[in-house]
Design a protein around this motif. Structure first.
Motif, PDB file in Angstrom:
ATOM      1  N   GLY A 320       3.898   5.187  -7.311  1.00 12.69           N
ATOM      2  CA  GLY A 320       2.801   4.423  -7.598  1.00 12.69           C
ATOM      3  C   GLY A 320       2.135   3.496  -8.572  1.00 12.69           C
ATOM      4  O   GLY A 320       1.406   2.453  -7.894  1.00 12.69           O
ATOM      5  N   ALA A 321       2.306   3.011  -9.841  1.00  4.79           N
ATOM      6  CA  ALA A 321       2.329   1.721 -10.037  1.00  4.79           C
ATOM      7  C   ALA A 321       2.848   1.073  -9.873  1.00  4.79           C
ATOM      8  O   ALA A 321       2.074  -0.281 -10.178  1.00  4.79           O
ATOM      9  CB  ALA A 321       3.146   2.053 -11.821  1.00  4.79           C
ATOM     10  N   GLY A 322       3.999   0.966  -9.524  1.00  3.34           N
ATOM     11  CA  GLY A 322       4.878  -0.569  -8.946  1.00  3.34           C
ATOM     12  C   GLY A 322       3.947  -0.802  -7.912  1.00  3.34           C
ATOM     13  O   GLY A 322       3.808  -2.557  -7.590  1.00  3.34           O
ATOM     14  N   VAL A 323       4.052   0.241  -6.790  1.00  2.00           N
ATOM     15  CA  VAL A 323       3.317  -0.511  -5.857  1.00  2.00           C
ATOM     16  C   VAL A 323       2.232  -0.798  -5.516  1.00  2.00           C
ATOM     17  O   VAL A 323       2.466  -1.962  -4.501  1.00  2.00           O
ATOM     18  CB  VAL A 323       3.782   0.716  -4.794  1.00  2.00           C
ATOM     19  CG1 VAL A 323       2.608   0.532  -3.069  1.00  2.00           C
ATOM     20  CG2 VAL A 323       5.012   0.807  -4.383  1.00  2.00           C
ATOM     21  N   GLY A 324       1.244  -0.010  -6.271  1.00  2.00           N
ATOM     22  CA  GLY A 324       0.162  -0.749  -6.643  1.00  2.00           C
ATOM     23  C   GLY A 324      -0.470  -1.142  -7.236  1.00  2.00           C
ATOM     24  O   GLY A 324      -1.129  -2.724  -6.649  1.00  2.00           O
ATOM     25  N   ALA A 325       0.908  -2.332  -8.320  1.00  2.00           N
ATOM     26  CA  ALA A 325       0.210  -3.161  -8.764  1.00  2.00           C
ATOM     27  C   ALA A 325       1.286  -4.668  -8.080  1.00  2.00           C
ATOM     28  O   ALA A 325       0.347  -5.575  -7.923  1.00  2.00           O
ATOM     29  CB  ALA A 325       1.434  -3.441 -10.259  1.00  2.00           C
ATOM     30  N   TRP A 326       1.777  -4.231  -7.090  1.00  2.00           N
ATOM     31  CA  TRP A 326       2.110  -5.239  -6.338  1.00  2.00           C
ATOM     32  C   TRP A 326       0.893  -5.295  -4.896  1.00  2.00           C
ATOM     33  O   TRP A 326       0.621  -7.107  -4.880  1.00  2.00           O
ATOM     34  CB  TRP A 326       3.400  -4.706  -5.290  1.00  2.00           C
ATOM     35  CG  TRP A 326       4.264  -5.008  -3.846  1.00  2.00           C
ATOM     36  CD1 TRP A 326       4.017  -6.477  -3.864  1.00  2.00           C
ATOM     37  CD2 TRP A 326       4.797  -4.587  -2.986  1.00  2.00           C
ATOM     38  NE1 TRP A 326       4.044  -6.134  -1.985  1.00  2.00           N
ATOM     39  CE2 TRP A 326       4.614  -4.988  -2.404  1.00  2.00           C
ATOM     40  CE3 TRP A 326       5.927  -3.356  -2.675  1.00  2.00           C
ATOM     41  CZ2 TRP A 326       5.802  -4.807  -0.640  1.00  2.00           C
ATOM     42  CZ3 TRP A 326       6.663  -3.325  -1.951  1.00  2.00           C
ATOM     43  CH2 TRP A 326       6.337  -4.053  -1.087  1.00  2.00           C
ATOM     44  N   PHE A 327       0.535  -4.869  -4.238  1.00  2.00           N
ATOM     45  CA  PHE A 327      -0.633  -4.895  -3.505  1.00  2.00           C
ATOM     46  C   PHE A 327      -1.750  -5.288  -4.052  1.00  2.00           C
ATOM     47  O   PHE A 327      -1.788  -5.841  -3.765  1.00  2.00           O
ATOM     48  CB  PHE A 327      -0.889  -3.085  -3.223  1.00  2.00           C
ATOM     49  CG  PHE A 327       0.211  -3.379  -1.818  1.00  2.00           C
ATOM     50  CD1 PHE A 327       1.532  -3.714  -1.180  1.00  2.00           C
ATOM     51  CD2 PHE A 327      -0.056  -1.955  -1.222  1.00  2.00           C
ATOM     52  CE1 PHE A 327       1.866  -3.339  -0.382  1.00  2.00           C
ATOM     53  CE2 PHE A 327       0.748  -1.638  -0.551  1.00  2.00           C
ATOM     54  CZ  PHE A 327       1.416  -2.251  -0.597  1.00  2.00           C
ATOM     55  N   ALA A 328      -2.272  -5.089  -5.272  1.00  2.00           N
ATOM     56  CA  ALA A 328      -2.898  -5.871  -6.364  1.00  2.00           C
ATOM     57  C   ALA A 328      -3.134  -6.981  -6.209  1.00  2.00           C
ATOM     58  O   ALA A 328      -3.791  -7.423  -6.381  1.00  2.00           O
ATOM     59  CB  ALA A 328      -3.681  -5.302  -7.814  1.00  2.00           C
ATOM     60  N   VAL A 329      -1.640  -7.873  -6.738  1.00  2.00           N
ATOM     61  CA  VAL A 329      -1.696  -8.811  -7.393  1.00  2.00           C
ATOM     62  C   VAL A 329      -1.575  -9.926  -6.302  1.00  2.00           C
ATOM     63  O   VAL A 329      -2.729 -10.960  -6.032  1.00  2.00           O
ATOM     64  CB  VAL A 329      -0.378  -9.445  -8.200  1.00  2.00           C
ATOM     65  CG1 VAL A 329       0.302 -10.479  -8.323  1.00  2.00           C
ATOM     66  CG2 VAL A 329      -0.032  -8.310  -9.602  1.00  2.00           C
ATOM     67  N   GLN A 330      -0.527  -9.008  -5.156  1.00  2.00           N
ATOM     68  CA  GLN A 330      -0.919 -10.144  -3.725  1.00  2.00           C
ATOM     69  C   GLN A 330      -2.673  -9.988  -3.302  1.00  2.00           C
ATOM     70  O   GLN A 330      -2.675 -11.606  -2.980  1.00  2.00           O
ATOM     71  CB  GLN A 330      -0.078  -9.929  -3.194  1.00  2.00           C
ATOM     72  CG  GLN A 330       1.515  -9.733  -3.091  1.00  2.00           C
ATOM     73  CD  GLN A 330       2.243  -9.456  -1.835  1.00  2.00           C
ATOM     74  OE1 GLN A 330       3.372  -9.921  -1.721  1.00  2.00           O
ATOM     75  NE2 GLN A 330       1.614  -9.773  -0.445  1.00  2.00           N
TER      76      GLN A 330
END
Length: 383
Positions: A320-330
């Motif tokens: 959850g943390a990794g995918v959420g960070a990925w989408f948020a940064v993009q």
């Protein structure tokens, strides 16, 4: 002993299976894809008819199928498959630097496939890093132990190798996402603050080194320098940003109407179906419409983070943390570069921009989160 006829009905079984998924996440993501399809259609219909609309919808359908396949694999098998997915991502990053790769706009980031389709390995490397770091840190988090120095060094290696390969392309935007992933996951793992700060220092130092090394092509350098000096290169990168800002500014509160934007329909905004798709939304849907789009994207990110927070095992939390960070940064980077708040790095807007690799990789990320959600709802030990 007779069975309960209610439990024997196939339709009821299928309904229970569907209800076990994170329907809020899947429906919201599908809604974003639908909005993206309409925006891509508006930006391309004057020259390509419905071709890009059909491709975007097809990419969405394939991406959703990939997400469902990942969900069916299950949490435990995903943990086992993590190293293999990571290795496959590295193989793709290496392959793109060989004669198999193709250079577009100064970046050797694509592998041409049949029928004019291309594959961008850096998109799938994000999935590999999320799985690899989640598998590395999950056990110690489950035991409420901070990561060991060995784990942190290994995490650095797991991140630096793909970041280095991505920068050889060069693809600064994807490298920033990978470093952001490392920062978030190392922080979630409970690493001592010097390790967390070290990730930030590495990222800043790497960006500075790249800018001074001459690795970036002239086209990419112009895109970055125009951010500092908007009047630079008025017929090239400066022209792109000027047209994007004009399109966004002309949208006003309510927009000029779907397929009615003067800049969009006049074809004045380059790369509008991918890099600058947000300008189409701003011009034709206006401030209110873009707030709605960003609200939907924000819901997807928050839902992903919520699934991570609610997961009772470390692997689900890291997913959850990794995918959420990925989408948020993009999302932040893409919207920021459209608004002139961030340099142009070519990152797509997740689920909205046209592009098969970005769509498939993003849906794979949703599939990982959905797998964590399903595992929590079905496993009594995780509830």
């Amino acid at each position: 002993m007779s069975s309960d006829p209610l439990h024997d009905r196939p339709g009821l079984s299928r309904l229970r299976a569907v209800a076990g998924h994170d329907l809020a996440l899947l429906v919201a993501t599908g809604g974003v894809c639908l909005v993206g399809a309409l925006l891509v259609w508006s930006a391309t219909h004057r020259t390509a008819g419905t071709a890009y609309l059909v491709r975007h919808l097809l990419n969405t359908a394939i991406g959703f199928a990939l997400a469902m396949a990942v969900t069916r694999i299950g949490r435990q098998r995903l943990r086992f498959a993590g190293p293999f997915v990571y290795a496959a991502g590295l193989a793709g990053l290496v392959a793109v630097l060989t004669p198999l790769g193709a250079t577009i706009n100064g970046s050797r980031s694509w592998i041409p496939l049949a029928a004019g389709f291309t594959l961008q390995p850096s998109e799938f490397a994000k999935v590999g890093i999320v799985l690899a770091l989640a598998g590395l840190f999950a056990d110690r988090l489950d035991r409420r132990l901070p990561p060991s120095s060995r784990d942190l060094v290994l995490a650095w290696v797991l991140v630096l190798v793909p970041v280095g390969l991505v920068m050889l392309q060069p693809d600064l935007g994807s490298a920033i996402v990978l470093i952001a992933l490392a920062f978030v996951l190392i922080a979630v793992a409970g690493a001592p603050w010097p390790w967390v700060v070290g990730v930030v220092g590495l990222g800043v130092g790497g960006v500075v080194a790249v800018l001074r090394s001459g690795v970036l092509s002239g086209y990419q350098q112009d895109r970055l320098l125009v951010f500092l000096d908007p009047e630079r290169d008025p017929l090239g990168a400066g022209y792109q940003l000027a047209q994007v800002r004009l399109a966004i500014g002309s949208g006003g509160w309510w927009g000029e109407g779907f397929m009615q934007g003067r800049q969009t329909q006049g074809g004045f905004v380059p790369y509008q179906l991918n890099d600058f798709i947000f300008s189409t939304a701003a011009e034709e849907l206006g401030f209110v419409g873009t707030v709605g789009l960003l609200g939907l994207l924000g819901f997807v990110v928050l839902r992903i983070l919520l699934v991570g927070v609610r997961s009772r095992d470390g692997f689900g939390r890291f997913i959850g943390a990794g995918v959420g960070a990925w989408f948020a940064v993009q999302i932040f980077q893409n919207v920021g570069m459209n608004l002139g708040l961030m340099p142009v790095t070519g990152l797509p807007l997740p689920f909205v921009s046209y592009g098969g690799s970005s769509m498939f990789a993003a849906w794979l990320g949703v599939g990982l989160v959905n797998a964590a959600y399903v595992a929590r709802s079905r496993d009594p030990h995780l509830t």
